[in-house]
Design a protein around this motif. Structure first.
Motif, PDB file in Angstrom:
ATOM      1  N   SER A  47     -51.122  29.264 -83.694  1.00  0.00           N
ATOM      2  CA  SER A  47     -51.437  29.145 -85.128  1.00  0.00           C
ATOM      3  C   SER A  47     -50.979  30.378 -85.886  1.00  0.00           C
ATOM      4  O   SER A  47     -50.429  30.268 -86.988  1.00  0.00           O
ATOM      5  CB  SER A  47     -52.942  28.940 -85.329  1.00  0.00           C
ATOM      6  OG  SER A  47     -53.350  27.727 -84.762  1.00  0.00           O
ATOM      7  N   LEU A  87     -47.188  30.242 -86.251  1.00  0.00           N
ATOM      8  CA  LEU A  87     -46.787  29.231 -87.237  1.00  0.00           C
ATOM      9  C   LEU A  87     -47.113  29.678 -88.651  1.00  0.00           C
ATOM     10  O   LEU A  87     -46.336  29.444 -89.580  1.00  0.00           O
ATOM     11  CB  LEU A  87     -47.452  27.885 -86.915  1.00  0.00           C
ATOM     12  CG  LEU A  87     -47.007  27.238 -85.602  1.00  0.00           C
ATOM     13  CD1 LEU A  87     -47.804  25.981 -85.323  1.00  0.00           C
ATOM     14  CD2 LEU A  87     -45.517  26.950 -85.606  1.00  0.00           C
ATOM     15  N   ARG A  88     -48.249  30.345 -88.862  1.00  0.00           N
ATOM     16  CA  ARG A  88     -48.599  30.876 -90.177  1.00  0.00           C
ATOM     17  C   ARG A  88     -47.582  31.907 -90.644  1.00  0.00           C
ATOM     18  O   ARG A  88     -47.173  31.943 -91.795  1.00  0.00           O
ATOM     19  CB  ARG A  88     -49.998  31.494 -90.156  1.00  0.00           C
ATOM     20  CG  ARG A  88     -51.089  30.533 -90.575  1.00  0.00           C
ATOM     21  CD  ARG A  88     -52.389  31.263 -90.910  1.00  0.00           C
ATOM     22  NE  ARG A  88     -53.029  31.822 -89.737  1.00  0.00           N
ATOM     23  CZ  ARG A  88     -53.775  31.134 -88.885  1.00  0.00           C
ATOM     24  NH1 ARG A  88     -53.964  29.842 -89.089  1.00  0.00           N
ATOM     25  NH2 ARG A  88     -54.332  31.696 -87.851  1.00  0.00           N
ATOM     26  N   GLN A  89     -47.156  32.776 -89.731  1.00  0.00           N
ATOM     27  CA  GLN A  89     -46.156  33.798 -90.072  1.00  0.00           C
ATOM     28  C   GLN A  89     -44.823  33.173 -90.469  1.00  0.00           C
ATOM     29  O   GLN A  89     -44.127  33.677 -91.329  1.00  0.00           O
ATOM     30  CB  GLN A  89     -45.950  34.766 -88.900  1.00  0.00           C
ATOM     31  CG  GLN A  89     -47.133  35.660 -88.646  1.00  0.00           C
ATOM     32  CD  GLN A  89     -46.984  36.466 -87.365  1.00  0.00           C
ATOM     33  OE1 GLN A  89     -45.973  36.374 -86.684  1.00  0.00           O
ATOM     34  NE2 GLN A  89     -48.001  37.248 -87.042  1.00  0.00           N
ATOM     35  N   GLN A  90     -44.471  32.055 -89.836  1.00  0.00           N
ATOM     36  CA  GLN A  90     -43.216  31.385 -90.162  1.00  0.00           C
ATOM     37  C   GLN A  90     -43.248  30.763 -91.543  1.00  0.00           C
ATOM     38  O   GLN A  90     -42.256  30.725 -92.237  1.00  0.00           O
ATOM     39  CB  GLN A  90     -42.900  30.316 -89.116  1.00  0.00           C
ATOM     40  CG  GLN A  90     -42.542  30.880 -87.784  1.00  0.00           C
ATOM     41  CD  GLN A  90     -42.352  29.783 -86.746  1.00  0.00           C
ATOM     42  OE1 GLN A  90     -42.543  28.607 -87.015  1.00  0.00           O
ATOM     43  NE2 GLN A  90     -41.974  30.183 -85.545  1.00  0.00           N
ATOM     44  N   VAL A  91     -44.420  30.269 -91.957  1.00  0.00           N
ATOM     45  CA  VAL A  91     -44.557  29.616 -93.243  1.00  0.00           C
ATOM     46  C   VAL A  91     -44.523  30.636 -94.369  1.00  0.00           C
ATOM     47  O   VAL A  91     -43.945  30.407 -95.415  1.00  0.00           O
ATOM     48  CB  VAL A  91     -45.861  28.783 -93.310  1.00  0.00           C
ATOM     49  CG1 VAL A  91     -46.121  28.256 -94.699  1.00  0.00           C
ATOM     50  CG2 VAL A  91     -45.787  27.641 -92.309  1.00  0.00           C
ATOM     51  N   CYS A  92     -45.109  31.805 -94.144  1.00  0.00           N
ATOM     52  CA  CYS A  92     -45.193  32.846 -95.185  1.00  0.00           C
ATOM     53  C   CYS A  92     -43.869  33.505 -95.448  1.00  0.00           C
ATOM     54  O   CYS A  92     -42.983  33.614 -94.780  1.00  0.00           O
ATOM     55  CB  CYS A  92     -46.219  33.905 -94.786  1.00  0.00           C
ATOM     56  SG  CYS A  92     -47.881  33.219 -94.692  1.00  0.00           S
TER      57      CYS A  92
END
Length: 176
Positions: free
Chosen positions: A168, A171-176
């Motif tokens: 998670s 994936l959060r780092q990729q979205v930001c």
């Protein structure tokens, strides 16, 4: 003079050691669980091993699994041979045999391997490309520890929660 359990173990190991594939194989997330992790029946490219600094993890009995999975994620193909280039001696107390016991020498090894491969993919910025492969590695690890009753339900839940948190966060780092 093998017991029934030892004969079954031996049959399973022999079946696992005989690869279903031969020759040059494409490496995809679809076939990662179809190719055994034994290292001795494959031809490895040193340029890939050097480029990605693929190494065996320290302190892990099932280190061939980590090596294979890291190589698998970084290479496009591998060559598998059926030739008997290695003499395998089955012993009831071997590392391979220990996976069939309810009390292997190190019950956390497969969990260590999954974490080691996950960290390797992160270090090489390869997780996005291989997230499906990593998910298959993770679930195969879970099936293994469940099949052989290696962890308590609480330990298994804790491992899954930890792994879920790691994925998670990535994936959060990729979205930001």
């Amino acid at each position: 003079n093998l017991s029934k359990k030892e004969r079954k173990m031996r049959t399973n190991i022999i079946k696992y050691l005989n690869p279903r594939q031969r020759g040059k194989q494409q490496l995809t997330s679809k076939n990662i669980l179809d190719i055994n992790v034994m290292l001795w029946n494959k031809i490895w490219r040193m340029d890939i091993i050097r480029k990605y600094n693929i190494r065996f993890p320290d302190g892990c009995e099932h280190d061939d699994g980590a090596f294979f999975q890291m190589y698998f994620c970084m290479a496009d193909t591998i060559f598998i041979t059926h030739k008997r280039l290695y003499h395998y001696v089955w012993r009831a107390d071997s590392i391979t045999s220990s996976q069939y016991n309810n009390n292997p020498k190190n019950k956390y090894d497969n969990l260590k391997v999954a974490n080691y491969v996950f960290n390797f993919l992160l270090q090489n910025q390869a997780f996005p490309k291989h997230s499906l492969t990593m998910t298959k590695i993770f679930f195969n690890c879970i099936r293994y520890v469940q099949r052989y009753h290696l962890l308590s339900p609480e330990e298994l839940v804790a491992f899954c929660a930890d792994f879920n948190t790691k994925i998670s966060n990535v994936l959060r780092q990729q979205v930001c």
